[in-house]
Design a protein around this motif. Sequence first.
Motif, short mmCIF file in Angstrom:
data_model
loop_
_atom_site.label_atom_id
_atom_site.label_comp_id
_atom_site.label_asym_id
_atom_site.label_seq_id
_atom_site.Cartn_x
_atom_site.Cartn_y
_atom_site.Cartn_z
N ARG A 450 36.55 -32.35 33.49
CA ARG A 450 36.95 -32.16 34.90
C ARG A 450 36.59 -33.41 35.68
NH1 ARG A 450 33.91 -28.42 37.09
NH2 ARG A 450 32.52 -28.29 35.31
N PRO A 451 37.39 -34.47 35.48
CA PRO A 451 37.08 -35.74 36.16
C PRO A 451 37.24 -35.61 37.67
CG PRO A 451 39.24 -35.84 35.16
CD PRO A 451 38.63 -34.55 34.70
N GLY A 452 36.63 -36.54 38.37
CA GLY A 452 36.73 -36.57 39.83
C GLY A 452 35.41 -36.96 40.44
N MET A 453 35.35 -36.82 41.76
CA MET A 453 34.15 -37.15 42.52
C MET A 453 33.37 -35.87 42.78
SD MET A 453 34.13 -40.46 43.08
CE MET A 453 33.27 -40.88 44.60
N TRP A 454 32.10 -35.87 42.36
CA TRP A 454 31.25 -34.68 42.48
C TRP A 454 30.00 -35.02 43.29
CZ3 TRP A 454 33.43 -30.30 40.95
CH2 TRP A 454 34.46 -30.37 39.99
N MET A 455 29.69 -34.19 44.23
CA MET A 455 28.58 -34.42 45.14
C MET A 455 27.27 -33.91 44.54
SD MET A 455 28.49 -33.14 49.13
CE MET A 455 29.83 -34.23 49.63
N PHE A 456 26.16 -34.53 44.90
CA PHE A 456 24.82 -33.99 44.64
C PHE A 456 23.98 -34.24 45.87
CE2 PHE A 456 25.18 -38.22 42.68
CZ PHE A 456 24.11 -38.92 43.24
N HIS A 457 23.05 -33.33 46.16
CA HIS A 457 22.33 -33.47 47.43
C HIS A 457 21.17 -32.49 47.48
CE1 HIS A 457 24.16 -29.74 49.14
NE2 HIS A 457 25.21 -30.10 48.42
N CYS A 458 20.29 -32.73 48.45
CA CYS A 458 19.26 -31.75 48.80
C CYS A 458 19.95 -30.60 49.52
CB CYS A 458 18.21 -32.39 49.70
SG CYS A 458 16.96 -31.22 50.29
N HIS A 459 19.58 -29.36 49.15
CA HIS A 459 20.22 -28.22 49.80
C HIS A 459 19.45 -27.71 51.02
CE1 HIS A 459 23.35 -25.25 50.07
NE2 HIS A 459 23.93 -25.80 49.02
N ILE A 460 18.44 -28.43 51.46
CA ILE A 460 18.02 -28.31 52.86
C ILE A 460 19.05 -29.14 53.61
CG2 ILE A 460 16.26 -28.89 54.57
CD1 ILE A 460 14.16 -28.36 52.43
N LEU A 461 19.98 -28.47 54.27
CA LEU A 461 21.19 -29.16 54.72
C LEU A 461 20.92 -30.16 55.83
CD1 LEU A 461 23.75 -26.24 54.44
CD2 LEU A 461 23.35 -28.13 52.86
N ASP A 462 19.83 -30.00 56.58
CA ASP A 462 19.45 -31.06 57.52
C ASP A 462 19.15 -32.35 56.77
OD1 ASP A 462 19.43 -29.80 60.19
OD2 ASP A 462 17.91 -28.49 59.34
N HIS A 463 18.58 -32.24 55.58
CA HIS A 463 18.28 -33.42 54.78
C HIS A 463 19.55 -34.05 54.23
CE1 HIS A 463 13.90 -31.93 53.86
NE2 HIS A 463 14.14 -32.09 55.14
N ALA A 464 20.47 -33.22 53.76
CA ALA A 464 21.74 -33.75 53.26
C ALA A 464 22.49 -34.48 54.36
CB ALA A 464 22.59 -32.61 52.71
N ASP A 465 22.54 -33.88 55.56
CA ASP A 465 23.24 -34.52 56.68
C ASP A 465 22.56 -35.81 57.11
OD1 ASP A 465 25.05 -32.46 56.64
OD2 ASP A 465 24.25 -31.42 58.41
N ALA A 466 21.24 -35.89 56.88
CA ALA A 466 20.49 -37.09 57.26
C ALA A 466 20.58 -38.19 56.20
CB ALA A 466 19.03 -36.75 57.53
N GLY A 467 21.30 -37.94 55.10
CA GLY A 467 21.52 -39.01 54.13
C GLY A 467 21.12 -38.70 52.71
N MET A 468 20.45 -37.56 52.45
CA MET A 468 19.96 -37.26 51.11
C MET A 468 21.07 -36.63 50.27
SD MET A 468 16.44 -35.28 50.00
CE MET A 468 15.40 -36.34 51.02
N MET A 469 22.02 -37.47 49.92
CA MET A 469 23.22 -37.00 49.24
C MET A 469 23.84 -38.19 48.52
SD MET A 469 26.16 -34.58 50.89
CE MET A 469 26.42 -35.61 52.34
N GLY A 470 24.56 -37.90 47.44
CA GLY A 470 25.25 -38.96 46.71
C GLY A 470 26.45 -38.39 46.00
N MET A 471 27.17 -39.26 45.26
CA MET A 471 28.37 -38.85 44.56
C MET A 471 28.30 -39.31 43.10
SD MET A 471 30.09 -37.26 46.91
CE MET A 471 31.54 -36.93 45.90
N LEU A 472 28.83 -38.47 42.25
CA LEU A 472 29.01 -38.76 40.83
C LEU A 472 30.51 -38.92 40.59
CD1 LEU A 472 27.94 -38.76 37.80
CD2 LEU A 472 28.50 -36.31 37.83
N HIS A 473 30.91 -40.11 40.06
CA HIS A 473 32.32 -40.35 39.77
C HIS A 473 32.52 -40.19 38.27
CE1 HIS A 473 36.09 -43.13 40.18
NE2 HIS A 473 36.40 -41.89 39.89
N LEU A 474 33.17 -39.08 37.91
CA LEU A 474 33.39 -38.76 36.50
C LEU A 474 34.80 -39.19 36.11
CD1 LEU A 474 32.20 -37.33 33.98
CD2 LEU A 474 33.24 -35.21 34.82
N VAL A 475 34.91 -40.00 35.06
CA VAL A 475 36.20 -40.52 34.64
C VAL A 475 36.44 -40.17 33.17
CG1 VAL A 475 36.13 -42.43 36.29
CG2 VAL A 475 35.21 -42.76 33.98
N ARG A 476 37.70 -40.23 32.76
CA ARG A 476 38.04 -40.00 31.36
C ARG A 476 37.87 -41.29 30.56
NH1 ARG A 476 42.26 -36.49 33.48
NH2 ARG A 476 41.85 -34.35 32.80
#
Length: 476
Positions: A450-476
């Motif tokens: 299932r290629p694509g862009m997948w998010m990862f982050h802290c699920h204290i959402l104030d933390h995610a909104d403040a920058g504690m988040m990133g992306m995983l780019h999965l390719v074939r």
Amino acid sequence: MPGSSRPPLFTNLLLAIAAIGCAEASSERSQPEGWDSAVQLRPARDLDASPGVVEVELTARVEEVEIVPGKRTPVWTYDGGIPGPLLRARVGDRVIVHFRNDLPAPTTIHWHGVRLLAEMDGAPGHSQDETPPGGSFTYDFVVPDAGLFWYHPHVDSAAQQGNGLYGALLVDDPDEPAELGDELVLVLSDIMVHEDGALGDPRAGGNFGTLFGREGDQLLVNGRLNPVIEARAGLRQRWRIVNAAKSRYYQLALAGHRFTRIGGDGGLMERPVETEMLVLTPGERADVLVTPRGAPGSTLPVRWVPYDRGYGTTFQRPEVEVFRVRLADAPEVEDAPVPAIARAIPALDPAAAVRRVDLKLTLEEGEGDLVMGINDVPFWEAEPLMATVGDTEVWTVENTFDFDHPFHLHGFFFQVLGEDGRPARPMEWKDTVNVPVGGAARFVVRYDNRPGMWMFHCHILDHADAGMMGMLHLVR
């Protein structure tokens, strides 16, 4: 022969007596009438009667709802209520959700825990565009796994979810053991509401509020304050629980009772475990068996117990009654034994990992708004991690804060690793894991096709909104 037949009247009398006996036996082994009415979730209306397809319409809109008794609060809702309607499907079903946004702001829907295609994941700017006010989007995906999942927005997440946008998706497995217990889906959350019924400010407390993670002052169970569940002492109940709060850790206790946890994020576990208290970080789910016991007519409080997730998180915080279990005024009965629960979960091999992913949850020092990040980079400046379909990876997520963080990976289940570097037992599939103060969480994950862009982050959402988040780019 004489006596080989009975008069019809006598036979009918015997049948009537037998029927009364069966009814009494059934009543003896049943929950009280209306036992779950105080917490019953609204079911979504299925527009497609054909098997294998669940098709619904879902609208996000502002609606006035009574949370504080006697006051109306303009909350953000799916289909006019908190939580949104319960979506229910079976493993392998196709789920079609015709979504309309009638909110005054753009939004999306993320299907937390569902292994779907990336373009259905609801990550704005990566898997889909934001759905603007007055706009619509159709989510169309297959649910491959049994378990309790949930849905919530991923635009201005802390404010929108904190204002009421969340709901549950339950996927049934027809092959699981029968008679596990009378089932309840319990969506735990909280919300900030003033005495006059007005919603609290989602930015209250400034930088300290962001650092701590903003919690609501009203604890809700399926949108209700301290509801009452009826029960027959000795009869088992199955509680399917999701923590939909944006920051609050839920630690639940029921005096004199133990919880038998049989599952979590990704369905049933390898085997059950017993625990005196049940802890769910934001985003996590638990599938637990509870057998209420006590004197006929008594009430058992289920309490929120402050969870020590770091500096100041338990200081002068009292326990709170979240909901109550009221026992019927009838003698206790003995339920049937718990059916055998065993799930064969193949262990992922950390030695097969093609790479190690090392992440630190970090705080940026400076003036102005608080900025958090991963490896000292907030998500709006971060480059995506790269991976290939079929890869196995070992992730180490290190905590540099004085607070715990719940870490969530979109789209994929993983297996948490123990101190020995092997999957922790009993094994289970996870998508959210706690990262403790002064420690780290390690897990092994394998990426299916299932290629694509997948998010990862802290699920204290104030933390995610403040920058504690990133992306995983999965390719074939």
